[in-house]
Design an enzyme around this catalytic site. Structure first.
Site, PDB file in Angstrom:
ATOM      1  N   SER A  68      21.351  51.765  25.139  1.00  0.00           N
ATOM      2  CA  SER A  68      21.267  51.179  23.798  1.00  0.00           C
ATOM      3  C   SER A  68      20.186  50.109  23.816  1.00  0.00           C
ATOM      4  O   SER A  68      19.555  49.863  24.843  1.00  0.00           O
ATOM      5  CB  SER A  68      22.602  50.547  23.423  1.00  0.00           C
ATOM      6  OG  SER A  68      22.772  49.350  24.164  1.00  0.00           O
ATOM      7  N   LYS A  69      20.029  49.476  22.668  1.00  0.00           N
ATOM      8  CA  LYS A  69      19.005  48.435  22.540  1.00  0.00           C
ATOM      9  C   LYS A  69      19.185  47.298  23.546  1.00  0.00           C
ATOM     10  O   LYS A  69      18.231  46.609  23.870  1.00  0.00           O
ATOM     11  CB  LYS A  69      19.036  47.858  21.124  1.00  0.00           C
ATOM     12  CG  LYS A  69      18.386  48.782  20.112  1.00  0.00           C
ATOM     13  CD  LYS A  69      18.180  48.063  18.784  1.00  0.00           C
ATOM     14  CE  LYS A  69      17.813  49.073  17.709  1.00  0.00           C
ATOM     15  NZ  LYS A  69      18.697  49.013  16.563  1.00  0.00           N
ATOM     16  N   ARG A  70      20.423  47.120  23.977  1.00  0.00           N
ATOM     17  CA  ARG A  70      20.663  46.072  24.980  1.00  0.00           C
ATOM     18  C   ARG A  70      19.826  46.301  26.234  1.00  0.00           C
ATOM     19  O   ARG A  70      19.546  45.384  26.985  1.00  0.00           O
ATOM     20  CB  ARG A  70      22.135  46.055  25.401  1.00  0.00           C
ATOM     21  CG  ARG A  70      23.068  45.404  24.438  1.00  0.00           C
ATOM     22  CD  ARG A  70      24.469  45.343  25.015  1.00  0.00           C
ATOM     23  NE  ARG A  70      24.982  46.648  25.387  1.00  0.00           N
ATOM     24  CZ  ARG A  70      25.148  47.076  26.629  1.00  0.00           C
ATOM     25  NH1 ARG A  70      24.867  46.294  27.647  1.00  0.00           N
ATOM     26  NH2 ARG A  70      25.607  48.288  26.860  1.00  0.00           N
ATOM     27  N   HIS A  71      19.468  47.559  26.473  1.00  0.00           N
ATOM     28  CA  HIS A  71      18.687  47.886  27.671  1.00  0.00           C
ATOM     29  C   HIS A  71      17.179  47.734  27.448  1.00  0.00           C
ATOM     30  O   HIS A  71      16.400  48.139  28.290  1.00  0.00           O
ATOM     31  CB  HIS A  71      18.985  49.317  28.116  1.00  0.00           C
ATOM     32  CG  HIS A  71      20.409  49.534  28.543  1.00  0.00           C
ATOM     33  ND1 HIS A  71      21.361  50.039  27.696  1.00  0.00           N
ATOM     34  CD2 HIS A  71      21.035  49.285  29.712  1.00  0.00           C
ATOM     35  CE1 HIS A  71      22.524  50.119  28.332  1.00  0.00           C
ATOM     36  NE2 HIS A  71      22.345  49.665  29.559  1.00  0.00           N
ATOM     37  N   GLY A  72      16.778  47.166  26.335  1.00  0.00           N
ATOM     38  CA  GLY A  72      15.346  47.052  26.046  1.00  0.00           C
ATOM     39  C   GLY A  72      14.941  48.124  25.057  1.00  0.00           C
ATOM     40  O   GLY A  72      15.794  48.803  24.488  1.00  0.00           O
TER      41      GLY A  72
END
Ligand code: GLU
Length: 479
Positions: free
Chosen positions: A251-255
């Site tokens: 997800s966006k949490r991973h960049g």
């Protein structure tokens, strides 16, 4: 003939997961000489946007994915936007009404929420109680007279287990009691995804539904609708979920996870294509660098791994560097790099960019890296770094660059071999060698103690700019 489809909802940027789905559909179509259909699932009126559809199409094309039918290219099975297929859906809803497969449900969202909470509290899977399932025509009439809104629910055959052979997951068995009677038409009259997807896939004669594993739980519902409408069921292939390196869902949490972001960061499409293909698949040969042609040749849907795929950002970057350094043709690379040079304010003509890239490509991992790597080729009035200053605040260093200046002045132009010849002469004349000889020249020409090969730099920037930079250094450090 194989007919596969990619069916994005235009509600945002194309992210890696969907790009991988599109890619595997495309590869499979090519591998089998089949057809790829692009279908835009824009039934969510609030969130769907024309701009997103345009961006999706643009990103797919950039990736090197081509489709045979779609909203932009047409085809015999259109329209290819769900928002343009309402009349078709109505016809099939009508069929389900006639055959008694669907019924009116008057339960309010509040009632359903109550039911859901209760089930969860009691540790049961939340599913519709079936309250409206067996209303008599009289009861229905009475409630309708009150003007109560209703949805249409699909009457699920009680207790049945749906079994299908997934080309990746193997045999999948799901008991319908896990979900119960589900909504097909919302109270505002709009049909839901599980229904329209079946109508579209069937009418578009899709033979293989290849999509993300997150849709696995929808498949039994869809199979029930295929059966109710007398449609032939396609084969299903659910691609493994993509995880980040911490093993949680990507997800966006991973960049950055949108294709657009990778494009803007200077990834080349071949590397993206290659990298995406590795998310759940591996070539037989012992390398991860595989061309589109090789992938299409070798790929088969059954070879896709069942286990989750882990997205390795560092590996993608490495692959990108391989394409930039070793695979792309220099002219082609230059054309792709020009927008990046321009983004950083480095103005020149094609030939100059090409010469610069010829020197720096070995040090690039992304096209964004030209900002730093190409700097000495474009900026004459740079700042001297602290350690560079120290080197130039020294008699011996100044002597070296003054001598170097004189020698360059006497040339017509300066090539790499001239540079080598001149520095050899200086070595003899001034009895300096190694760092003491090369470092002053480097810092005078670049302001830094490390970086580009100076013999190549001088050839590209040319005599005049070399002299100009030397003069500046001599002036600055007290010549
Ligand atoms: N529009 C759906 C999605 O983007 C398509 C699912 C499917 O392929 O059936 O998830």
């Amino acid at each position: 003939m194989v007919r596969v489809r990619f069916a994005p909802s235009p509600t945002g940027y194309l992210h890696l997961g969907n790009a991988r789905t599109a890619l595997f559909n495309y590869i499979y179509a090519k591998h089998t000489n089949g057809k790829l259909i692009l279908r835009v699932e824009d039934t969510d009126k609030e969130r769907s946007k024309k701009e997103y559809e345009e961006m999706l199409i643009d990103d797919l094309k950039w990736l090197g994915i081509q489709w045979d039918e779609g909203p932009d290219v047409g085809g015999d099975y259109g329209p290819y936007r769900q928002s343009e297929r309402n009349e078709i859906y109505k016809e099939y809803i009508e069929k389900l009404k006639q055959s008694g497969h669907i019924y009116k449900c008057f339960c309010t969202p509040e009632e359903l929420e109550e039911e859901r909470k209760k089930a969860l509290a009691e540790g049961r899977p939340p599913r519709y109680s079936g309250k409206c399932r067996n209303l008599t025509p009289e009861e229905i009439k009475k409630i309708e007279e009150e003007g109560k809104p209703y949805t249409w629910r699909f009457r699920v055959p009680d207790g049945e287990t749906i079994v299908f052979e997934d080309l990746i997951k193997g045999v999948v068995e799901i008991n319908v009691n896990e979900f119960g009677d589900f909504v097909i038409v919302r109270s505002d009259g709009s049909p839901v995804y599980n229904f329209v997807v079946v109508v579209d896939d069937a009418l578009m004669e899709i033979t293989h539904v290849i999509r993300g594993e997150d849709h696995l739980s929808n498949t039994p519902k869809q199979i029930l609708i295929y059966r109710a409408l007398g449609f032939k069921e396609p084969k299903f292939a659910h691609l493994p979920i993509i995880l980040g390196e911490d093993k949680s869902k990507l997800s966006k949490r991973h960049g950055a996870v949108s294709v657009r972001a990778f494009r803007e960061d200077g990834y080349v499409s071949e590397a993206m294509f290659n990298g995406l293909a590795l998310l759940g698949w591996h070539p037989k040969k012992d390398t991860e660098v595989v061309s589109k042609e090789e992938i299409i040749e070798e790929f088969d849907i059954e070879d896709v791994h069942n286990a989750p795929a882990v997205f390795d950002r560092a590996k993608l970057k490495w692959l990108n560097g391989v394409y930039i350094r070793e695979i792309l043709d220099l002219d082609d690379l230059t054309n792709r790099a020009i927008p990046f040079f321009e983004k950083f304010g480095y103005e020149a003509d094609f030939e100059y960019y090409k010469k610069v890239l010829n020197v720096i490509r070995d040090s690039l991992e992304t096209l964004n890296d030209v900002q730093e790597r190409a700097f000495p080729f474009f900026v004459d009035e740079f700042e001297y770094e602290e350690d560079a200053k120290e080197i130039l605040q020294n008699e011996e260093s100044l002597n070296v660059i003054k001598t170097f200046y004189e020698k360059v002045s006497s040339l017509n132009e300066i090539t790499q071999s001239d540079f080598k010849a001149i520095t050899k002469e200086i070595q003899k004349e001034l009895k300096v060698k190694g760092k003491a000889l090369f470092m002053p020249i480097r810092v005078a020409l670049t302001g830094k103690t490390s970086g580009v090969d100076i013999s190549l730099l001088v050839e590209v920037i040319g005599k005049d700019r070399v002299l100009q930079r030397l003069e500046r250094a001599i002036k600055t450090f007290g010549g």
